[in-house]
Design an enzyme around this catalytic site. Sequence first.
Site, PDB file in Angstrom:
ATOM      1  N   LYS A 244      29.041  68.822  81.263  1.00  0.00           N
ATOM      2  CA  LYS A 244      30.148  68.984  82.213  1.00  0.00           C
ATOM      3  C   LYS A 244      31.232  67.913  82.000  1.00  0.00           C
ATOM      4  CE  LYS A 244      27.969  72.178  84.939  1.00  0.00           C
ATOM      5  NZ  LYS A 244      26.794  72.437  84.068  1.00  0.00           N
TER       6      LYS A 244
HETATM    7  C1  LIG Z   1      26.105  73.607  83.623  1.00  0.00           C
HETATM    8  C2  LIG Z   1      25.027  73.444  82.610  1.00  0.00           C
HETATM    9  C3  LIG Z   1      24.606  74.519  81.802  1.00  0.00           C
HETATM   10  C4  LIG Z   1      25.136  75.925  81.956  1.00  0.00           C
HETATM   11  O1  LIG Z   1      26.467  76.054  81.522  1.00  0.00           O
HETATM   12  P1  LIG Z   1      27.337  77.303  82.013  1.00  0.00           P
HETATM   13  O2  LIG Z   1      28.711  77.013  81.535  1.00  0.00           O
HETATM   14  O3  LIG Z   1      27.252  77.290  83.517  1.00  0.00           O
HETATM   15  O4  LIG Z   1      26.750  78.529  81.431  1.00  0.00           O
HETATM   16  C5  LIG Z   1      23.627  74.285  80.848  1.00  0.00           C
HETATM   17  N1  LIG Z   1      23.068  73.061  80.717  1.00  0.00           N
HETATM   18  C6  LIG Z   1      23.450  72.010  81.472  1.00  0.00           C
HETATM   19  C7  LIG Z   1      22.771  70.693  81.287  1.00  0.00           C
HETATM   20  C8  LIG Z   1      24.447  72.150  82.442  1.00  0.00           C
HETATM   21  O5  LIG Z   1      24.798  71.095  83.207  1.00  0.00           O
END
Ligand SMILES: *Cc1c(COP(=O)(O)O)cnc(C)c1O
Length: 498
Positions: free
Chosen positions: A112
């Site tokens: 993120k």
């Molecule tokens: C948010 C997240 C995901 C999923 O990503 P999306 O864009 O919501 O599909 C996968 N792994 C981690 C560690 C995340 O924080």
Amino acid sequence: MEILYKSTRSDSTPITASQAILRGFPEDGGLYVPTSVPKLECTPAQLAKMDYRGVAYEVMRLLLSDYTEEELKKCIESAYDSKFDTEEIVPLRKSGNAWYLELFHGPTIAFKDMALSILPHLMTTAAAKNGSGAEIVILTATSGDTGKAALAGFAGVEGTKIMVFYPKHGVSSIQERQMVTTVGANTRVIGINGNFDDAQTSVKNLFTDKALVEEMARHGMQFSSANSINIGRLTPQIVYYVYAYTRLLADGVIEEGDPVNFVVPTGNFGNILAAYYAKRMGLPIGKLICASNSNKVLFDFFTTGEYDKNREFVLTSSPSMDILISSNLERLIYHIGGDDPAVCAAFMKDLKEKGRYTITEHMREQLGDFVSGYADEEQTAQEIRTVYMGDGYVIDPHTAVASSVYRRYRSETSDGTPAVIDSTASPFKFEGSVMAALGKDTSLPDLELADKLSEVAGVPVPKAVSDLKDAPILHDIVCDRTQMKEEVRRFLGLTDQA
Ligand SMILES: *Cc1c(COP(=O)(O)O)cnc(C)c1O
């Protein structure tokens, strides 16, 4: 070429990228999509000579075309700097048959950060460009990862305030500790007596609380959203697909034009959607492999054409993928439905009213680039062991879901196209599950367990975790959901009669 944005659900006047970033989402409840998808202007060979920031500029300028060169470069430089613990920003690590794209070297050690480190800068620039001059107030409900990444991104950014609500008893202890130790006069973190859905629903209500919005406007403030549907989060995620491709090219693994497969551990469908756009921009991507955990609503969708959220919600060791409504899928539905808002709106109405919809055969035919698979809890733990036994590399459970899906894909199809697996979190963020999978003693307190994992993995404890050791707790407010509005007004210093 100017790229504009319009809603997936109705024919409204297109707006600029900066306006779309500022607003977050259209009033009709849809998502902003580009009116056309631009093609990359530099060749991969040219891009291979640039660093991450250079590639970021070449990709993002095409989609955020109303930002000037100076504005966009300033945003990129403020985001991808020493907050990341490696010069490369996103290193590629080979293990076994695949390359792991480590998207977790930012301040909160999960992917993120790739988007939330730049979003605040894109947003304040957008506010200045559009002459709003208003202070931006971000409200976020979090189940763990997004909250801290948004706090880290917005903390100390002039012209913004950020408030995060989390379920007091619904996040891991490392996650809570990360949030309540956040420094920055423009930040506030509040625990809610309730679950994530309670916090989420109340935040949505506050966004549309007319009295509050008007009171804020009188004081020169406006709400915005740091949610993953903001195109200011989607666009920066396209960058690392292009970057990964150019590193494989620079390393001589591929030649220009050769396809590369990408494997993405998926929840809200934001990360893999960015890969889809990268392909449409002309990056030679072969398959887009969508990996789900036991909440395999997307696997079922890709295999049957029916999206059905009416099912049991399973808690897994990859909690950031525990999602039954993948919001960003709406953008793919819009595109495969012929960029027709009426078609998309009808499916989304069914989703809201019945919890399910089935796409047409014609739409399914356009999903040929996608492959889908899932890994259950045992397969995920097994994958952590298998990769570790191979060469001592330790991966987190989210990454392991993708790695496990890829392992089966490769043996079932013998598709030998080079594959990049998105590594979305540091194993230190989910150290309990990782150490359990490796058969280690997990009874130690958080920070001691991190030291043990460091020995096992042969990599130092990330600063994001070791810094927690002495970090004072700066946020200790807990409230009921009915008190959230009062807390917002207090934080913003609003004194009008409520
Ligand atoms: C948010 C997240 C995901 C999923 O990503 P999306 O864009 O919501 O599909 C996968 N792994 C981690 C560690 C995340 O924080």
